[in-house]
Design a protein around this motif. Sequence first.
Motif, PDB file in Angstrom:
ATOM      1  N   ILE A 176      -2.273-110.261 -96.251  1.00  0.00           N
ATOM      2  CA  ILE A 176      -1.495-110.304 -95.011  1.00  0.00           C
ATOM      3  C   ILE A 176      -2.445-110.528 -93.836  1.00  0.00           C
ATOM      4  CG2 ILE A 176       0.440-108.890 -95.786  1.00  0.00           C
ATOM      5  CD1 ILE A 176      -0.982-106.447 -94.690  1.00  0.00           C
ATOM      6  N   PRO A 177      -1.950-111.116 -92.730  1.00  0.00           N
ATOM      7  CA  PRO A 177      -2.837-111.382 -91.584  1.00  0.00           C
ATOM      8  C   PRO A 177      -3.463-110.129 -90.995  1.00  0.00           C
ATOM      9  CG  PRO A 177      -0.840-112.692 -91.423  1.00  0.00           C
ATOM     10  CD  PRO A 177      -0.638-111.764 -92.584  1.00  0.00           C
ATOM     11  N   ASP A 178      -2.746-108.990 -91.017  1.00  0.00           N
ATOM     12  CA  ASP A 178      -3.324-107.749 -90.485  1.00  0.00           C
ATOM     13  C   ASP A 178      -3.966-106.916 -91.586  1.00  0.00           C
ATOM     14  OD1 ASP A 178      -0.982-107.077 -91.751  1.00  0.00           O
ATOM     15  OD2 ASP A 178      -0.371-105.582 -90.267  1.00  0.00           O
ATOM     16  N   THR A 179      -4.495-107.571 -92.602  1.00  0.00           N
ATOM     17  CA  THR A 179      -5.155-106.893 -93.706  1.00  0.00           C
ATOM     18  C   THR A 179      -6.297-106.014 -93.215  1.00  0.00           C
ATOM     19  OG1 THR A 179      -6.481-107.245 -95.707  1.00  0.00           O
ATOM     20  CG2 THR A 179      -6.576-108.954 -94.033  1.00  0.00           C
ATOM     21  N   THR A 218      -8.937-105.588 -94.790  1.00  0.00           N
ATOM     22  CA  THR A 218     -10.164-106.117 -95.375  1.00  0.00           C
ATOM     23  C   THR A 218     -11.083-106.716 -94.313  1.00  0.00           C
ATOM     24  OG1 THR A 218      -9.028-106.594 -97.450  1.00  0.00           O
ATOM     25  CG2 THR A 218     -11.105-107.735 -97.066  1.00  0.00           C
ATOM     26  N   VAL A 219     -10.529-107.489 -93.379  1.00  0.00           N
ATOM     27  CA  VAL A 219     -11.375-108.131 -92.366  1.00  0.00           C
ATOM     28  C   VAL A 219     -12.005-107.099 -91.419  1.00  0.00           C
ATOM     29  CG1 VAL A 219     -11.458-109.815 -90.501  1.00  0.00           C
ATOM     30  CG2 VAL A 219     -10.087-110.288 -92.534  1.00  0.00           C
ATOM     31  N   PRO A 220     -11.223-106.201 -90.789  1.00  0.00           N
ATOM     32  CA  PRO A 220     -11.884-105.176 -89.954  1.00  0.00           C
ATOM     33  C   PRO A 220     -12.791-104.251 -90.758  1.00  0.00           C
ATOM     34  CG  PRO A 220      -9.535-104.707 -90.173  1.00  0.00           C
ATOM     35  CD  PRO A 220      -9.753-106.080 -90.707  1.00  0.00           C
ATOM     36  N   GLY A 221     -12.427-103.984 -92.028  1.00  0.00           N
ATOM     37  CA  GLY A 221     -13.283-103.159 -92.866  1.00  0.00           C
ATOM     38  C   GLY A 221     -14.604-103.834 -93.150  1.00  0.00           C
ATOM     39  N   TYR A 222     -14.547-105.132 -93.397  1.00  0.00           N
ATOM     40  CA  TYR A 222     -15.792-105.841 -93.642  1.00  0.00           C
ATOM     41  C   TYR A 222     -16.621-105.926 -92.372  1.00  0.00           C
ATOM     42  CZ  TYR A 222     -19.040-108.609 -96.215  1.00  0.00           C
ATOM     43  OH  TYR A 222     -20.173-109.007 -96.850  1.00  0.00           O
ATOM     44  N   ARG A 223     -15.943-106.001 -91.231  1.00  0.00           N
ATOM     45  CA  ARG A 223     -16.664-105.983 -89.952  1.00  0.00           C
ATOM     46  C   ARG A 223     -17.417-104.660 -89.781  1.00  0.00           C
ATOM     47  NH1 ARG A 223     -13.494-105.214 -84.439  1.00  0.00           N
ATOM     48  NH2 ARG A 223     -15.245-104.733 -83.086  1.00  0.00           N
ATOM     49  N   ILE A 224     -16.781-103.540 -90.146  1.00  0.00           N
ATOM     50  CA  ILE A 224     -17.444-102.230 -90.071  1.00  0.00           C
ATOM     51  C   ILE A 224     -18.636-102.182 -91.025  1.00  0.00           C
ATOM     52  CG2 ILE A 224     -17.143 -99.764 -90.561  1.00  0.00           C
ATOM     53  CD1 ILE A 224     -14.224-100.077 -89.617  1.00  0.00           C
ATOM     54  N   CYS A 225     -18.431-102.666 -92.242  1.00  0.00           N
ATOM     55  CA  CYS A 225     -19.511-102.681 -93.234  1.00  0.00           C
ATOM     56  C   CYS A 225     -20.667-103.559 -92.765  1.00  0.00           C
ATOM     57  CB  CYS A 225     -18.967-103.159 -94.577  1.00  0.00           C
ATOM     58  SG  CYS A 225     -20.182-103.126 -95.922  1.00  0.00           S
ATOM     59  N   HIS A 226     -20.349-104.729 -92.247  1.00  0.00           N
ATOM     60  CA  HIS A 226     -21.362-105.660 -91.753  1.00  0.00           C
ATOM     61  C   HIS A 226     -22.182-105.034 -90.626  1.00  0.00           C
ATOM     62  CE1 HIS A 226     -23.007-109.560 -90.281  1.00  0.00           C
ATOM     63  NE2 HIS A 226     -22.842-109.002 -89.091  1.00  0.00           N
ATOM     64  N   ASN A 227     -21.508-104.368 -89.688  1.00  0.00           N
ATOM     65  CA  ASN A 227     -22.191-103.835 -88.508  1.00  0.00           C
ATOM     66  C   ASN A 227     -22.949-102.544 -88.772  1.00  0.00           C
ATOM     67  OD1 ASN A 227     -21.399-105.907 -86.804  1.00  0.00           O
ATOM     68  ND2 ASN A 227     -19.595-104.837 -86.068  1.00  0.00           N
ATOM     69  N   TYR A 228     -22.357-101.633 -89.540  1.00  0.00           N
ATOM     70  CA  TYR A 228     -22.863-100.261 -89.590  1.00  0.00           C
ATOM     71  C   TYR A 228     -23.503 -99.855 -90.921  1.00  0.00           C
ATOM     72  CZ  TYR A 228     -20.229 -99.742 -85.271  1.00  0.00           C
ATOM     73  OH  TYR A 228     -19.764 -99.887 -83.991  1.00  0.00           O
ATOM     74  N   LEU A 229     -23.240-100.587 -91.986  1.00  0.00           N
ATOM     75  CA  LEU A 229     -23.735-100.136 -93.290  1.00  0.00           C
ATOM     76  C   LEU A 229     -24.589-101.141 -94.040  1.00  0.00           C
ATOM     77  CD1 LEU A 229     -20.451 -98.830 -93.147  1.00  0.00           C
ATOM     78  CD2 LEU A 229     -21.673 -97.493 -94.825  1.00  0.00           C
ATOM     79  N   ARG A 230     -24.526-102.388 -93.698  1.00  0.00           N
ATOM     80  CA  ARG A 230     -25.248-103.409 -94.463  1.00  0.00           C
ATOM     81  C   ARG A 230     -26.546-103.803 -93.762  1.00  0.00           C
ATOM     82  NH1 ARG A 230     -25.730-108.967 -94.838  1.00  0.00           N
ATOM     83  NH2 ARG A 230     -25.852-109.786 -96.961  1.00  0.00           N
ATOM     84  N   PRO A 231     -27.712-103.458 -94.340  1.00  0.00           N
ATOM     85  CA  PRO A 231     -28.987-103.890 -93.745  1.00  0.00           C
ATOM     86  C   PRO A 231     -29.135-105.407 -93.855  1.00  0.00           C
ATOM     87  CG  PRO A 231     -29.295-102.083 -95.318  1.00  0.00           C
ATOM     88  CD  PRO A 231     -27.900-102.602 -95.514  1.00  0.00           C
TER      89      PRO A 231
END
Length: 383
Positions: A328-331, A333-346
Amino acid sequence: MRISMDLTGREMRGRQICEKGTEIERLYEGGYRVASQSGQGFYSVLYSPSSDWWCSCPDHRNRTTKCKHIWAVELSFNLRKEVKAEAEARITKIEPVTVNICRYCNSENIVRDGIRHNQSGDIQLYSCLDCNRYFSLNLGFEKMKANPQAITGAMQLYFTGESLRNVQKFLRLQGVNVSHVAVYKWIRKYVRLMEKYLDRITPKVSDTWRADEILVKFRGNMKYVFALMDDETRFWIAHEVADSKYIHDARTLLRNGKELAGKRPLTLITDGMGGYAEAFRKEYWTLKAPKSKHIRHIVFDGDRNNNKMERMNGEIRDREKIMRGLKIPDTPTVPGYRICHNYLRPHEGLKGKTPAEAAGINIEGANKWLTLIQNAKLNILNG
């Protein structure tokens, strides 16, 4: 004496260029473009620790001296280092939440008093020496059948590339019997919780941002995910999903980025899509100095590439392949991946730091998912 005066003159003219604030353009790490004072084109200035400074102007090439353009970039470079040092001194720390008050009377006179053994794991119990009440404090995971370690472990697996069913199989090996639908509900719940909390924290990003879009399948329909990223820290500032690329108004994307960062960029790098130009004019363009500049000419090689954005788009594409398209467009997954990209993924390009760490936000604790979730919940409870 004459040489000394000449060098001083170059330094003074370089300072004048630097103080204008609009003559120097940072293209990439160690690569700059400086406008000619005559208004006839630009000069390239490069810096490498092994070969020092180099400029394409005749003064430097013919006399091998430090020209005014190098002086200007060096002064600007040192200024950026000072600003970066000041930003590092104002680092925002998000620390693990510790239990230190009673949930009933808010007394700090509490002690650990046993462990509750559940099918999904153990929960620490406390007793208050003032009100004599017995309680557990499972902040952020109240009424959840699975323990925090299982939930945060599932989120880590999902956002590092595993499918929902593979996450389910892994949890079963740990003695946690849940369906893949339950795993998705965990992700949706906690991504929304963290997103509201993290969007209130202002990252210390640079003055150069990049925007790009990627075509993603949503339930068989192709849509575009637009993303806005800081050039220096690689912090993913904002995103949105659109039905079309060529008629889409990117104004919301740029406005959200400005609100999150608390400022507008001095340079915005995009492709030639018309929606970016219109959105830039309405959101970032101003008559006041320093003015923002929009660079629309992107090539695959050379100074004007958009490789950093393409690398982030590749991360989204890898996640989409595992899911065979988003639902769905408001999935979440996208904001979650943004959080992972910014705060957890070196990131290797940041010397092992996360974009958040590069932007002055440190997440502490062995389990950073747990730290984020509990701080987000605590933020809600405190209003």
